[in-house]
Design a protein around this motif. Structure first.
Motif, mmCIF file in Angstrom:
data_model
loop_
_atom_site.group_PDB
_atom_site.id
_atom_site.type_symbol
_atom_site.label_atom_id
_atom_site.label_comp_id
_atom_site.label_asym_id
_atom_site.label_seq_id
_atom_site.Cartn_x
_atom_site.Cartn_y
_atom_site.Cartn_z
ATOM 1 N N GLY A 194 38.150 -9.209 36.258
ATOM 2 C CA GLY A 194 36.711 -9.247 36.472
ATOM 3 C C GLY A 194 35.950 -8.078 35.905
ATOM 4 O O GLY A 194 34.823 -7.802 36.352
ATOM 5 N N GLY A 195 36.508 -7.383 34.920
ATOM 6 C CA GLY A 195 35.836 -6.219 34.362
ATOM 7 C C GLY A 195 35.218 -6.478 33.008
ATOM 8 O O GLY A 195 35.178 -7.607 32.519
ATOM 9 N N GLU A 196 34.741 -5.409 32.387
ATOM 10 C CA GLU A 196 34.142 -5.473 31.061
ATOM 11 C C GLU A 196 34.752 -4.384 30.203
ATOM 12 O O GLU A 196 35.136 -3.319 30.701
ATOM 13 N N ILE A 197 34.823 -4.637 28.901
ATOM 14 C CA ILE A 197 35.413 -3.661 27.986
ATOM 15 C C ILE A 197 34.628 -3.656 26.688
ATOM 16 O O ILE A 197 34.139 -4.703 26.246
ATOM 17 N N SER A 198 34.472 -2.476 26.137
ATOM 18 C CA SER A 198 33.842 -2.338 24.823
ATOM 19 C C SER A 198 34.799 -1.574 23.920
ATOM 20 O O SER A 198 35.385 -0.553 24.325
ATOM 21 N N ILE A 199 34.969 -2.078 22.706
ATOM 22 C CA ILE A 199 35.909 -1.506 21.744
ATOM 23 C C ILE A 199 35.207 -1.419 20.403
ATOM 24 O O ILE A 199 34.622 -2.408 19.939
ATOM 25 N N GLY A 200 35.244 -0.251 19.772
ATOM 26 C CA GLY A 200 34.648 -0.145 18.451
ATOM 27 C C GLY A 200 34.486 1.290 18.000
ATOM 28 O O GLY A 200 34.742 2.248 18.762
ATOM 29 N N PRO A 201 34.057 1.476 16.763
ATOM 30 C CA PRO A 201 33.861 2.834 16.219
ATOM 31 C C PRO A 201 32.719 3.556 16.931
ATOM 32 O O PRO A 201 31.776 2.930 17.418
ATOM 33 N N ARG A 202 32.818 4.867 16.971
ATOM 34 C CA ARG A 202 31.733 5.687 17.520
ATOM 35 C C ARG A 202 30.778 6.088 16.401
ATOM 36 O O ARG A 202 31.170 6.234 15.240
ATOM 37 N N SER A 203 29.520 6.310 16.765
ATOM 38 C CA SER A 203 28.524 6.677 15.756
ATOM 39 C C SER A 203 28.824 8.036 15.141
ATOM 40 O O SER A 203 28.519 8.286 13.976
ATOM 41 N N ARG A 204 29.443 8.922 15.938
ATOM 42 C CA ARG A 204 29.729 10.269 15.413
ATOM 43 C C ARG A 204 31.145 10.377 14.863
ATOM 44 O O ARG A 204 31.630 11.475 14.621
ATOM 45 N N GLY A 205 31.805 9.246 14.665
ATOM 46 C CA GLY A 205 33.138 9.262 14.083
ATOM 47 C C GLY A 205 34.205 8.990 15.122
ATOM 48 O O GLY A 205 34.040 9.264 16.317
ATOM 49 N N GLY A 206 35.292 8.437 14.671
ATOM 50 C CA GLY A 206 36.368 8.123 15.592
ATOM 51 C C GLY A 206 36.200 6.742 16.225
ATOM 52 O O GLY A 206 35.404 5.911 15.761
ATOM 53 N N TYR A 207 36.908 6.565 17.320
ATOM 54 C CA TYR A 207 36.965 5.229 17.940
ATOM 55 C C TYR A 207 36.826 5.366 19.446
ATOM 56 O O TYR A 207 37.166 6.407 20.032
ATOM 57 N N LEU A 208 36.309 4.284 20.085
ATOM 58 C CA LEU A 208 36.073 4.309 21.525
ATOM 59 C C LEU A 208 36.599 3.024 22.151
ATOM 60 O O LEU A 208 36.366 1.933 21.651
ATOM 61 N N VAL A 209 37.298 3.205 23.285
ATOM 62 C CA VAL A 209 37.693 2.082 24.137
ATOM 63 C C VAL A 209 37.220 2.421 25.541
ATOM 64 O O VAL A 209 37.650 3.429 26.121
ATOM 65 N N ARG A 210 36.299 1.617 26.081
ATOM 66 C CA ARG A 210 35.788 1.890 27.424
ATOM 67 C C ARG A 210 35.887 0.604 28.258
ATOM 68 O O ARG A 210 35.344 -0.432 27.892
ATOM 69 N N ALA A 211 36.586 0.706 29.389
ATOM 70 C CA ALA A 211 36.760 -0.444 30.287
ATOM 71 C C ALA A 211 36.247 -0.080 31.666
ATOM 72 O O ALA A 211 36.560 1.000 32.193
ATOM 73 N N GLN A 212 35.438 -0.966 32.236
ATOM 74 C CA GLN A 212 34.928 -0.769 33.592
ATOM 75 C C GLN A 212 35.345 -1.970 34.439
ATOM 76 O O GLN A 212 35.064 -3.109 34.090
ATOM 77 N N ILE A 213 36.029 -1.673 35.550
ATOM 78 C CA ILE A 213 36.613 -2.722 36.377
ATOM 79 C C ILE A 213 36.127 -2.546 37.811
ATOM 80 O O ILE A 213 36.191 -1.435 38.352
ATOM 81 N N PRO A 214 35.646 -3.616 38.456
ATOM 82 C CA PRO A 214 35.260 -3.505 39.876
ATOM 83 C C PRO A 214 36.474 -3.100 40.721
ATOM 84 O O PRO A 214 37.587 -3.585 40.510
ATOM 85 N N ALA A 215 36.238 -2.214 41.671
ATOM 86 C CA ALA A 215 37.329 -1.755 42.536
ATOM 87 C C ALA A 215 36.755 -1.411 43.897
ATOM 88 O O ALA A 215 35.692 -0.783 43.999
ATOM 89 N N ALA A 216 37.442 -1.824 44.950
ATOM 90 C CA ALA A 216 36.989 -1.543 46.315
ATOM 91 C C ALA A 216 36.981 -0.048 46.569
ATOM 92 O O ALA A 216 37.853 0.688 46.094
#
Length: 434
Positions: A399-421
């Motif tokens: 039930g979470g969301e994730i974003s994957i892709g290059p960063r504007s200032r260079g390099g790469y980003l993986v960010r995942a946000q998951i609901p948790a009690a």
């Protein structure tokens, strides 16, 4: 019944009679004909019909009525009209049978109500037969009242009163007779429709169960594929980096080469242990045992993963923000696997000069994992790669969301946000680096 027809929602058509039904109809018609012959003889001997017709007329009359019943389920309305017409014609000719002929007529009318799917035809057919019978009875009553030879045979409190009472009883009896045939026929039709609805619902439930089972198998295959990919890709990539380092420094720095080989050995052992654990879980047949065999890998091992990544030649830092708390097992495993896959991709594609940062944030109602790195960014995604798809599937499954892709200032980003009690427990270090 069609597999796709819902009798409760569409105009239901009763299935055609089977060969077995037709054989039973033919046998029933033969039995009724065999019963009508001695019955007609008994009525003739009793003199109940006055001057009866010749016996051969009764035989033909009975044969036609009973033969029509052979086709009662194939052409119900036509059969009923033929039987009713022959019935009236026979009595006008003076046939001498009053018992089994009425059974034949009742069966024919019952069949109309039970087997004709178009209820308008049912109402028309039964109404026409009932109306014809009542008109015939009224004509007979008028004839009897106006015929002095017939009226003279009635005694009681007034001749006309006795005759009216007699014909009143006849009308009531016929209405009950025809009404009973219509009622029981309609009831049989409704029962058949209810059985068809039940069969349809049962079929739908069976198909739904098969679809659910197939989906469960597919989901399990996807889960296994993700686990195998994460385990193999991570440890093999680390072993590849360490093997390359060992080969490079083997002559100049044997100690560093031995350390790299030791790391390769350790990663191989870890990979084998995880594969054994995965296979052991899959072999569990009991639900309780299977649930108890959930992977022990969780977010608390992220610091070890970061240390392993640094030891493999990718400088990596690890930070924890917010108040640590216990996470559900699936969420914790998902966070670890996402970090593992992201670091594996950095080692594969970012180049030898890359660095990585892993941050775990405990938010009010969710937990967020962020993996960033410097270095090269692939111009096009690698065809056939399963890493990104596996990460997206894992996050979606919880039930979470994730974003994957290059960063504007260079390099790469993986960010995942998951609901948790929000369940506070044993705290972890608020920050760590490796």
């Amino acid at each position: 019944m069609s597999d796709t027809l819902d009798p409760a929602e569409q105009a239901w058509q009763r299935p055609a009679a089977t060969p077995a039904n037709r054989r039973r109809d033919a046998l029933g018609a033969l039995v009724l004909f065999a019963c009508m012959m001695p019955s007609s003889v008994l009525y003739r001997l009793a003199g109940a019909m006055g001057e009866p017709s010749p016996l051969w007329i009764t035989v033909i009359w009975a044969a036609v009525m009973c033969a029509a019943l052979v086709f009662r389920r194939r052409w119900p309305s036509i059969t009923a009209l033929v039987v009713a017409g022959v019935y009236i014609a026979g009595f006008e000719l003076g046939v001498s049978e009053l018992l089994f002929s009425q059974i034949v007529l009742f069966v024919a009318m019952y069949t109309v109500g039970a087997w004709v799917s178009d209820r308008r035809i049912v109402r028309f057919t039964l109404g026409a037969i009932t109306g014809a019978m009542l008109i015939w009875l009224a004509i007979a009553m008028v004839t009897a009242v106006t015929d002095p030879n017939v009226s003279g045979d009635y005694n009681g409190f007034g001749t006309q009163t006795a005759m009216l009472a007699y014909f009143g009883i006849q009308v009531i009896s016929n209405l009950l007779y025809f009404g009973g045939a219509a009622y029981f026929g309609t009831h049989a039709f409704r029962s058949a429709r209810q059985r068809a609805e039940l069969e349809y619902r049962t079929l739908q439930l069976e198909r739904e169960r098969e679809r659910s089972a197939a989906q469960a198998v597919s989901l399990e295959r996807v889960r296994i594929a993700r686990e195998l990919h994460d385990v193999v890709a991570h440890h093999v990539s680390v072993m590849g980096v360490q093997a390359g380092a060992a080969r490079t420094v083997m002559d100049a720095n044997p100690d560093a080469a031995r350390a790299s080989l030791a790391n390769i050995e350790q990663n191989a052992r870890t990979a084998i242990d995880e594969l054994h654990h995965l296979v052991g879980t899959l072999r569990e047949s009991d639900d309780d045992d299977a649930s108890a065999g959930v992977s022990t890998i969780n977010a608390s091992q992220l610091s070890e993963l970061v240390a392993e990544s640094s030891a493999a030649g990718l400088p990596t830092t690890f930070e924890v923000h917010g108040e640590p708390r216990t996470l559900p097992g699936t969420v914790s495993l998902t966070l670890f696997r996402i970090a593992q896959e992201a670091l594996t991709n950095v080692r594969k594609y970012a180049g030898s000069e890359a660095t990585a940062d892993v941050r775990l944030r405990y938010l009010d109602s969710a937990v967020e994992l962020e993996v960033t790195n410097t270095g090269l960014v692939p111009v096009k995604p690698r065809k056939g790669g399963l890493g990104h798809r596996g990460m997206r599937e894992r996050v979606t499954a919880v039930g979470g969301e994730i974003s994957i892709g290059p960063r504007s200032r260079g390099g790469y980003l993986v960010r995942a946000q998951i609901p948790a009690a929000d369940t506070p427990v044993s705290p972890e270090p608020s920050g760590a680096s490796a």
